[in-house]
Design an enzyme around this catalytic site. Structure first.
Site, PDB file in Angstrom:
ATOM      1  N   SER A 127       0.831  -1.202   0.000  1.00  0.00           N
ATOM      2  CA  SER A 127       0.000   0.000   0.000  1.00  0.00           C
ATOM      3  C   SER A 127       0.864   1.249   0.000  1.00  0.00           C
ATOM      4  CB  SER A 127      -0.869  -0.032   1.253  1.00  0.00           C
ATOM      5  OG  SER A 127      -1.434   1.230   1.493  1.00  0.00           O
ATOM      6  N   TYR A 152      -2.335  -0.886  10.961  1.00  0.00           N
ATOM      7  CA  TYR A 152      -2.562  -1.462   9.621  1.00  0.00           C
ATOM      8  C   TYR A 152      -1.406  -1.100   8.681  1.00  0.00           C
ATOM      9  CZ  TYR A 152      -3.879  -1.509   4.774  1.00  0.00           C
ATOM     10  OH  TYR A 152      -3.843  -1.686   3.421  1.00  0.00           O
ATOM     11  N   LYS A 156       1.846  -3.409   6.682  1.00  0.00           N
ATOM     12  CA  LYS A 156       2.296  -3.404   5.279  1.00  0.00           C
ATOM     13  C   LYS A 156       3.790  -3.100   5.201  1.00  0.00           C
ATOM     14  CE  LYS A 156      -1.607  -4.512   3.458  1.00  0.00           C
ATOM     15  NZ  LYS A 156      -1.770  -5.890   2.953  1.00  0.00           N
TER      16      LYS A 156
END
Ligand code: UDP
Length: 342
Positions: A127, A152, A156
């Site tokens: 991302s 979150y 990544k």
């Protein structure tokens, strides 16, 4: 029989669109999904679009025993696309352990199984969140990564580090991470699309639900940013275009075309659009007015980010094709379909 690709999270939003594109290019797809954020009907919908039913196994990747049984059963898999992960930024702040456990351990198990079962090729969903608020725009793959804004985002960033280390230590594995910008829209058939549970966090599902009368109004988070109209800027990428990037990455791996055994690419349009521009473009494309109000900034939001896609264009040979206008129309057609609106 086509070459076999395992798609984890294959009934999810980006996963399902990718399965369709893989099948249309002759790949035989096997999906693993625990349906924690999707439904088994997606498998039927994929079959309606492509005429081919993907193989589907429902379980959670943290079930190591089941995962091993899976790889013993399906022993012709040549590549894996690993989507399965939790993805709600806000939720991750309240449930960091759940996010680290689910997103990191599942990746580690997949990598372990790749060694054990001699599968060489991996495409990983990363991302643009790894860049934070970049100092320079547009962001290239060389733009330094910043500390993540949320657990979150951190999963990544850490996942990319895990990949880098594991690939270095494992000459049989080659991996490509795709750093998605903001995926939006739905398949032109309106048979698959984004299905957020509860109140959507993301802009476009919130817009389509407001237009459908499910939400009274859209809150625009801030109009006092240092941008031309004061609202935040993002790079909104059509989900089918994004799905196609995965097929290109799989072919690059299977054809041994990678320049190094770990590559990463920005996947976006290369153009930024502000929140207000998205709302206006939606209204123009659909003829439906969106009731909105300006509210305070959302904590953790960055002011603007959009991709430099030179590497994706030149090295991968991939380019975003669908306009913002058409993409927003596809999102609306999908919303109308699932809400039975004419
Ligand atoms: N946004 C908004 N109202 C909403 C949801 C999002 O104004 O109800 C804005 C948000 O502040 C950001 C942009 O829309 O500038 C995209 O947000 P989203 O959550 O879709 O993606 P993000 O870029 O945060 O991952």
């Amino acid at each position: 029989m086509g070459r076999q690709v395992l798609v984890t999270g294959g009934t999810g939003y980006i996963g399902s669109h990718t399965v369709v594109e893989l099948q249309s290019k002759g790949f035989e797809v096997i999906i693993i999904d625990d349906l924690s954020n999707s439904s088994a009907e997606v498998v039927d919908q994929i079959e309606k679009i492509t005429g081919i039913r993907p193989l589907f196994e429902q379980f959670n990747l943290l079930d190591a025993k089941r995962l091993n049984t899976f790889f013993q059963k399906y022993n012709h898999i040549e590549a894996i696309i690993h989507f399965a992960a939790f993805k709600a930024v806000g939720e991750s702040v309240n449930k960091p352990l759940a996010y680290y456990q689910n997103n990191l351990i599942s990746l580690m198990y997949i990598l372990e199984c790749m060694s054990r079962y001699k599968i060489s090729n991996l495409v990983f969903s990363s991302s643009c969140t790894v860049y934070g608020q970049p100092d320079q725009l547009p962001v290239t793959e060389q733009t330094p990564k910043k500390e993540a804004e949320s657990p979150y985002g951190n999963t990544k960033a850490i996942s990319e580090e895990i990949l880098n280390d594991v690939v270095k230590a494992t000459p049989e594995i080659t991996a490509i991470a795709l750093r998605y910008f903001n995926p939006i829209g739905a398949h032109p058939s309106s048979l698959i699309g984004e299905l957020p549970q509860g109140v959507p966090n993301n802009l476009v599902p919130f817009i389509t639900q407001t237009a459908a009368g499910i939400r009274p109004q859209l809150s625009i988070f801030g109009d006092d940013y240092q941008t031309p109209d004061g609202s935040c800027i993002r790079d909104y990428i059509n989900v089918v275009d994004l799905a196609k990037a995965h097929v290109v990455a799989i072919n690059r791996l299977l054809d041994n075309k990678t320049k190094s055994r770990y590559e990463f690419f920005n996947i976006g349009t290369g153009k930024g659009a502000s929140v207000l521009e998205v709302v206006k473009t939606f209204e123009k494309a659909t003829g439906v007015k969106v009731n909105y109000t300006i509210v305070a900034r959302r904590p953790g939001d960055i002011e603007q980010i959009y991709a430099d896609t030179t590497n994706a264009n030149k090295i991968l040979g991939w380019k975003a094709e669908v306009s913002l206008h058409d993409t927003l129309l596809s999102a609306w057609n999908w919303e109308k379909k699932i809400r039975n609106i004419n």
